[in-house]
Design a protein around this motif. Structure first.
Motif, PDB file in Angstrom:
ATOM      1  N   PRO A  10     -12.670  23.606 -10.790  1.00  0.00           N
ATOM      2  CA  PRO A  10     -13.125  21.888 -10.683  1.00  0.00           C
ATOM      3  C   PRO A  10     -12.043  21.161 -11.235  1.00  0.00           C
ATOM      4  CG  PRO A  10     -15.080  23.004 -11.714  1.00  0.00           C
ATOM      5  CD  PRO A  10     -13.853  24.043 -11.402  1.00  0.00           C
ATOM      6  N   GLY A  11     -10.907  21.723 -11.847  1.00  0.00           N
ATOM      7  CA  GLY A  11      -9.783  20.869 -12.564  1.00  0.00           C
ATOM      8  C   GLY A  11      -8.421  20.813 -11.621  1.00  0.00           C
TER       9      GLY A  11
ATOM     10  N   ASN B 240     -12.373  25.894 -21.125  1.00  0.00           N
ATOM     11  CA  ASN B 240     -11.900  24.708 -20.524  1.00  0.00           C
ATOM     12  C   ASN B 240     -12.599  23.482 -20.648  1.00  0.00           C
ATOM     13  OD1 ASN B 240     -11.525  27.109 -18.527  1.00  0.00           O
ATOM     14  ND2 ASN B 240     -10.515  25.651 -17.402  1.00  0.00           N
TER      15      ASN B 240
ATOM     16  N   VAL C  46     -16.677  23.882 -21.284  1.00  0.00           N
ATOM     17  CA  VAL C  46     -17.062  25.214 -20.709  1.00  0.00           C
ATOM     18  C   VAL C  46     -16.233  26.141 -21.751  1.00  0.00           C
ATOM     19  CG1 VAL C  46     -17.157  27.153 -18.866  1.00  0.00           C
ATOM     20  CG2 VAL C  46     -17.520  24.977 -18.417  1.00  0.00           C
TER      21      VAL C  46
ATOM     22  N   ILE D 244     -24.891  22.680 -12.599  1.00  0.00           N
ATOM     23  CA  ILE D 244     -23.649  23.260 -12.345  1.00  0.00           C
ATOM     24  C   ILE D 244     -23.596  23.838 -10.876  1.00  0.00           C
ATOM     25  CG2 ILE D 244     -22.904  23.923 -14.579  1.00  0.00           C
ATOM     26  CD1 ILE D 244     -23.726  26.790 -13.879  1.00  0.00           C
ATOM     27  N   THR D 245     -22.494  23.935 -10.248  1.00  0.00           N
ATOM     28  CA  THR D 245     -22.211  24.585  -8.992  1.00  0.00           C
ATOM     29  C   THR D 245     -22.819  26.178  -9.179  1.00  0.00           C
ATOM     30  OG1 THR D 245     -20.148  23.745  -8.868  1.00  0.00           O
ATOM     31  CG2 THR D 245     -20.307  25.741  -7.737  1.00  0.00           C
TER      32      THR D 245
ATOM     33  N   VAL E 209      -6.531  17.700 -22.011  1.00  0.00           N
ATOM     34  CA  VAL E 209      -7.263  18.733 -21.297  1.00  0.00           C
ATOM     35  C   VAL E 209      -6.595  20.155 -21.919  1.00  0.00           C
ATOM     36  CG1 VAL E 209      -7.445  20.184 -19.162  1.00  0.00           C
ATOM     37  CG2 VAL E 209      -7.256  17.618 -18.943  1.00  0.00           C
TER      38      VAL E 209
ATOM     39  N   TRP F  18     -11.819  33.297  -7.116  1.00  0.00           N
ATOM     40  CA  TRP F  18     -12.856  32.375  -7.308  1.00  0.00           C
ATOM     41  C   TRP F  18     -12.178  31.157  -7.820  1.00  0.00           C
ATOM     42  CZ3 TRP F  18     -16.991  29.950  -5.705  1.00  0.00           C
ATOM     43  CH2 TRP F  18     -17.617  28.910  -6.438  1.00  0.00           C
TER      44      TRP F  18
ATOM     45  N   ILE G  51      -7.541  17.251 -10.334  1.00  0.00           N
ATOM     46  CA  ILE G  51      -6.522  16.485 -11.141  1.00  0.00           C
ATOM     47  C   ILE G  51      -5.505  16.957 -11.233  1.00  0.00           C
ATOM     48  CG2 ILE G  51      -6.604  15.988 -13.547  1.00  0.00           C
ATOM     49  CD1 ILE G  51      -9.427  15.744 -13.861  1.00  0.00           C
TER      50      ILE G  51
ATOM     51  N   ILE H 222     -15.941  17.129 -21.130  1.00  0.00           N
ATOM     52  CA  ILE H 222     -16.779  18.187 -20.108  1.00  0.00           C
ATOM     53  C   ILE H 222     -16.174  19.446 -20.538  1.00  0.00           C
ATOM     54  CG2 ILE H 222     -16.874  19.157 -17.784  1.00  0.00           C
ATOM     55  CD1 ILE H 222     -16.331  16.252 -16.801  1.00  0.00           C
TER      56      ILE H 222
ATOM     57  N   TRP I 252     -21.826  25.344 -22.075  1.00  0.00           N
ATOM     58  CA  TRP I 252     -21.797  24.350 -21.105  1.00  0.00           C
ATOM     59  C   TRP I 252     -22.119  23.033 -21.452  1.00  0.00           C
ATOM     60  CZ3 TRP I 252     -19.684  21.252 -17.627  1.00  0.00           C
ATOM     61  CH2 TRP I 252     -20.778  20.677 -16.623  1.00  0.00           C
TER      62      TRP I 252
ATOM     63  N   SER J 265     -21.103  29.446  -9.774  1.00  0.00           N
ATOM     64  CA  SER J 265     -20.239  29.731 -10.896  1.00  0.00           C
ATOM     65  C   SER J 265     -21.195  30.679 -11.939  1.00  0.00           C
ATOM     66  CB  SER J 265     -20.076  28.404 -11.594  1.00  0.00           C
ATOM     67  OG  SER J 265     -19.053  27.857 -10.842  1.00  0.00           O
TER      68      SER J 265
ATOM     69  N   ARG K 283     -16.704  22.863  -2.850  1.00  0.00           N
ATOM     70  CA  ARG K 283     -16.752  23.839  -4.158  1.00  0.00           C
ATOM     71  C   ARG K 283     -17.847  24.808  -4.005  1.00  0.00           C
ATOM     72  NH1 ARG K 283     -15.762  20.630  -8.376  1.00  0.00           N
ATOM     73  NH2 ARG K 283     -17.141  21.784  -9.585  1.00  0.00           N
TER      74      ARG K 283
HETATM   75  C1  BLA Z   1     -16.311  19.953 -14.243  1.00  0.00           C
HETATM   76  N1  BLA Z   1     -15.787  22.473 -15.178  1.00  0.00           N
HETATM   77  C2  BLA Z   1     -16.570  21.439 -14.487  1.00  0.00           C
HETATM   78  C3  BLA Z   1     -17.764  22.018 -14.314  1.00  0.00           C
HETATM   79  C4  BLA Z   1     -17.799  23.536 -14.572  1.00  0.00           C
HETATM   80  C5  BLA Z   1     -16.377  23.561 -14.717  1.00  0.00           C
HETATM   81  C6  BLA Z   1     -18.778  24.594 -14.409  1.00  0.00           C
HETATM   82  C7  BLA Z   1     -19.118  21.500 -13.978  1.00  0.00           C
HETATM   83  C8  BLA Z   1     -18.981  20.970 -12.476  1.00  0.00           C
HETATM   84  C9  BLA Z   1     -19.376  22.313 -11.500  1.00  0.00           C
HETATM   85  O1  BLA Z   1     -20.189  23.208 -11.860  1.00  0.00           O
HETATM   86  O2  BLA Z   1     -18.905  22.330 -10.724  1.00  0.00           O
HETATM   87  C10 BLA Z   1     -15.728  24.834 -15.316  1.00  0.00           C
HETATM   88  N2  BLA Z   1     -16.405  26.608 -13.371  1.00  0.00           N
HETATM   89  C11 BLA Z   1     -15.987  26.126 -14.611  1.00  0.00           C
HETATM   90  C12 BLA Z   1     -15.346  27.410 -15.143  1.00  0.00           C
HETATM   91  C13 BLA Z   1     -15.531  28.333 -14.236  1.00  0.00           C
HETATM   92  C14 BLA Z   1     -16.411  27.618 -13.325  1.00  0.00           C
HETATM   93  C15 BLA Z   1     -14.499  27.318 -16.417  1.00  0.00           C
HETATM   94  O3  BLA Z   1     -16.990  28.317 -12.321  1.00  0.00           O
HETATM   95  C16 BLA Z   1     -15.134  29.869 -14.379  1.00  0.00           C
HETATM   96  C17 BLA Z   1     -15.729  30.776 -13.815  1.00  0.00           C
HETATM   97  N3  BLA Z   1     -11.446  21.407 -15.805  1.00  0.00           N
HETATM   98  C18 BLA Z   1     -10.432  22.098 -16.156  1.00  0.00           C
HETATM   99  C19 BLA Z   1      -9.220  21.356 -15.872  1.00  0.00           C
HETATM  100  C20 BLA Z   1      -9.354  20.069 -15.688  1.00  0.00           C
HETATM  101  C21 BLA Z   1     -11.022  20.154 -15.551  1.00  0.00           C
HETATM  102  C22 BLA Z   1      -7.711  22.079 -16.286  1.00  0.00           C
HETATM  103  O4  BLA Z   1     -10.521  23.155 -16.822  1.00  0.00           O
HETATM  104  C23 BLA Z   1      -8.499  19.001 -15.377  1.00  0.00           C
HETATM  105  C24 BLA Z   1      -7.237  19.092 -15.311  1.00  0.00           C
HETATM  106  C25 BLA Z   1     -11.542  18.946 -15.275  1.00  0.00           C
HETATM  107  N4  BLA Z   1     -13.973  19.769 -14.731  1.00  0.00           N
HETATM  108  C26 BLA Z   1     -13.065  18.878 -14.790  1.00  0.00           C
HETATM  109  C27 BLA Z   1     -13.661  17.667 -14.329  1.00  0.00           C
HETATM  110  C28 BLA Z   1     -15.029  18.037 -13.956  1.00  0.00           C
HETATM  111  C29 BLA Z   1     -15.100  19.355 -14.509  1.00  0.00           C
HETATM  112  C30 BLA Z   1     -12.934  16.455 -14.218  1.00  0.00           C
HETATM  113  C31 BLA Z   1     -16.073  16.977 -13.623  1.00  0.00           C
HETATM  114  C32 BLA Z   1     -15.785  16.829 -12.104  1.00  0.00           C
HETATM  115  C33 BLA Z   1     -16.740  17.589 -11.327  1.00  0.00           C
HETATM  116  O5  BLA Z   1     -17.647  18.103 -11.650  1.00  0.00           O
HETATM  117  O6  BLA Z   1     -16.160  18.210 -10.130  1.00  0.00           O
END
Ligand code: BLA
Length: 291
Positions: free
Chosen positions: A215-216, A91, A102, A142-143, A72, A209, A219, A100, A156, A146, A267
């Motif tokens: 979303p991390g 990310n 961003v 996506i959410t 990660v 926010w 984990i 995954i 993305w 966001s 979320r």
């Molecule tokens: C999923 N991470 C996602 C998604 C987005 C981001 C857009 C897709 C799902 C969603 O939209 O909710 C990232 N969202 C962001 C970012 C911003 C935002 C950067 O709003 C900034 C404004 N991701 C990490 C870390 C981990 C991680 C540190 O940055 C783990 C330690 C994991 N991200 C992670 C996982 C998913 C994900 C496992 C898929 C699970 C999920 O959708 O909940």
């Protein structure tokens, strides 16, 4: 993909080396306790780095190295409030089968409303985005909340982990980071107290926010436990959430308020949306939020 030889450390090294060519980085002793953490099950190592510099309030990275299971990167650069520069955001979550991603220069002001801000920073960057939109295509819903934090050059994407895709991602990361540094070089200090206040509040809203809804977080909780994860998120990853402003999450995002007055733990209250890229190649917003 075999992750035993794969690490996001080289992304961090590149970014810090590039930054050092242009400015002087000073380490942040208050983050010392987060430098090296081990997951409770001993299968992953969490490393952090953080610095400040002229024009940069905080540049920080977190990597999780879980050997074959997971790699990660959470890398961000937050400007001083005297600058309305975008926030650099990378990310990346990778396990043996899935990545995954961003990658963006997150706008300080919502570009669907503040078109002047969009013009100022993203007009010139669109060709850079276009270079990667095919190889790193839109990753699906996506959410919806966001979106206001994302720019027309957002990458993305989700892909089956492979060396080729990660080479493309490394190239995109380098290009986007160099683009951010070029913006930083050109940035002129704001002198109007009102504009500085607006910049500070916009950054605080962003931190609020992410400290609440990133979303991390689940984990990180699993890896190091609820308390340490919370500290890592509030005092390290989104440091400033307690000091840049006094407003609360519900002040900024009242739609998350439950009847009991607490924050809705979901979320997203709007749901996931934007199945396809909601900007066209000219950076015009073409998305429509559906459910
Ligand atoms: C999923 N991470 C996602 C998604 C987005 C981001 C857009 C897709 C799902 C969603 O939209 O909710 C990232 N969202 C962001 C970012 C911003 C935002 C950067 O709003 C900034 C404004 N991701 C990490 C870390 C981990 C991680 C540190 O940055 C783990 C330690 C994991 N991200 C992670 C996982 C998913 C994900 C496992 C898929 C699970 C999920 O959708 O909940």
């Amino acid at each position: 993909m075999d992750l035993s030889n794969f690490s996001y450390q080289k992304f961090v090294n590149f970014a810090l080396q590039e930054t050092k060519l242009r400015t002087a980085l000073a380490p942040l002793p208050s983050h010392e306790k987060f430098r090296l953490l081990r997951s409770k099950d001993n299968n992953a190592v969490l490393r952090t780095l953080s610095f400040c510099a002229p024009k940069i309030r905080l540049v920080r990275s977190l990597t999780v190295e879980g050997n074959r299971a997971m790699q990660v990167l959470d890398f961000a650069v937050f400007p001083e409030p005297e600058f309305d520069l975008p926030i650099f955001c990378a990310n990346f979550f990778t396990n043996a089968s899935l990545s995954i991603v961003v990658l963006d220069l997150n706008p300080l002001y919502d570009v669907t409303i503040h078109t002047d801000y969009k013009e100022k920073y993203y007009r010139k960057l669109l060709p850079l985005g276009k270079k990667y939109f095919e190889l790193l295509p839109w990753g699906g819903n996506i959410t919806a909340e966001s979106l206001r934090f994302f720019s027309p050059i957002l990458i993305w994407t989700r892909f089956n982990s492979s060396q080729f895709k990660h080479d493309v991602l490394y190239s995109a990361f380098m290009d986007y980071f160099k683009a951010w540094l070029a913006l930083m070089d050109e940035a002129v200090k704001e002198t109007s107290a009102c504009h500085i206040h607006q910049n500070r509040e916009a950054q605080h809203k962003y931190l609020t926010w992410r400290a609440e809804k990133d979303p991390g977080h689940p984990i990180l909780k699993k890896l190091v436990g609820e308390n340490l994860a919370k500290e890592l998120v509030w005092r390290f990853l989104f440091d400033g959430v307690d000091s840049l402003g006094a407003k609360t999450f519900l002040d900024y995002f009242p739609e998350y308020k439950c009847d009991s007055g607490t924050i809705n733990q979901k979320r997203s209250v709007m749901g996931k949306s934007y199945e396809t890229r909601p900007w066209d190649l000219n950076g015009e917003f073409v998305g429509n939020h559906s459910g």
